[in-house]
Each structure stands twice: as structure tokens, then as C-alpha cells.
Design an enzyme around this catalytic site. Sequence first.
Site, mmCIF file in Angstrom:
data_model
loop_
_atom_site.group_PDB
_atom_site.id
_atom_site.type_symbol
_atom_site.label_atom_id
_atom_site.label_comp_id
_atom_site.label_asym_id
_atom_site.label_seq_id
_atom_site.Cartn_x
_atom_site.Cartn_y
_atom_site.Cartn_z
ATOM 1 N N ARG A 286 60.229 70.198 28.589
ATOM 2 C CA ARG A 286 59.332 69.076 28.344
ATOM 3 C C ARG A 286 59.782 68.203 27.171
ATOM 4 N NH1 ARG A 286 53.268 70.755 28.751
ATOM 5 N NH2 ARG A 286 53.820 71.805 26.829
ATOM 6 N N GLU B 47 57.356 85.959 21.710
ATOM 7 C CA GLU B 47 56.224 86.855 21.492
ATOM 8 C C GLU B 47 56.378 88.123 22.332
ATOM 9 O OE1 GLU B 47 51.363 86.640 21.457
ATOM 10 O OE2 GLU B 47 52.529 84.863 21.929
#
Length: 170
Positions: free
Chosen positions: A58, A95
Amino acid sequence: MDFKKYIRDVNDFPNQGVVFKDITPLLLDAEAFQKAAHALYDLLKDKKIAKVVGLESRGFFFAPLLAAKLNAGFVPIRKQGKLPYQVERVSYALEYGSDTLEIHKDSIHPGDKVLVHDDVLATGGTAAAACELITRLGGEIVQCNFLIELDFLNGRNKLKGHNIASLVHY
């Protein structure tokens, strides 16, 4: 312009418990899209930039527009295995797991003044990895630009020493 009204929350995407900031409504609205591009440009218009680096995927929406306005080159940083020529790569922690980013070895030259652009600054891992790649190639990072910054995730901490600018904060 209040860009937040063009950013929708999508619950549980891409994983359970995540609230994804979807910029598709902003991209679909011609006026909002143009104003966001101008606002991102205004964050750095007085800086000398040779290359604008956009992060997959993006970051590719606005980075080429900024490069054109700045009369600079556009450099994509992509996930592993997507670039066709010789690459420099870095792996970094996510994560849940890890990922790898790549840049063409010949895309940044020593001393190039570089703008890093991505849509969202969250934990800062992807942007920090991109900065590492650029620095390895001899580029000088002038600024890291983001459409959205998720302040509560403290991504700025991983970008210490870099100038950071974001249009929208959550």
C-alpha cells in the site's frame, strides 16, 4: 480535510482482534485521494529528495505520486522473491513470526537523499527494515512519511534518529 472519514475500520482482519485501517474509500474518492497526495507532499516539499522508496504494497499508492511531484526516482521495496534483479535483503521480526524485504542493489546510490513512504506506521518493524536496507546501500534517509500512524503501537520507537511525518493519527 478530515481524512479519517475516508478510512474505515475492518474488524478481525487479517487476524482475530486486529482492527485494520482500510484506505480503500480514500483511494476511491478522487478529491480525497488528490488532497491526501498534496498533504503528503506538503510534509516534505522543501526537502531535497533523490529517491522515494515505497513499501509493498500500500506504500505503492502514494510513493510514485510523491516521486513525480519531487522530480525524484521511485524505488519499490518488496517482499522476498518479487524483484527480478540482484537484491539486498533484510529479515525482521513480526508480532507473529518474521518476514523479509528486498530492494534492488542498484536502486540507491551512496549519498542519495531518500524519502521512505508507507501507508501505515504501526509497530515500525517494516519501516525500520526498509531504513536498514537503504542505509546499507549508502542512502541518507531524509524522512519517513506515512498516511496513518497508530500512535498506541509506538512504531516511532523503532525509527529513532529519523524524521517522521504522518497525516492521520489514531
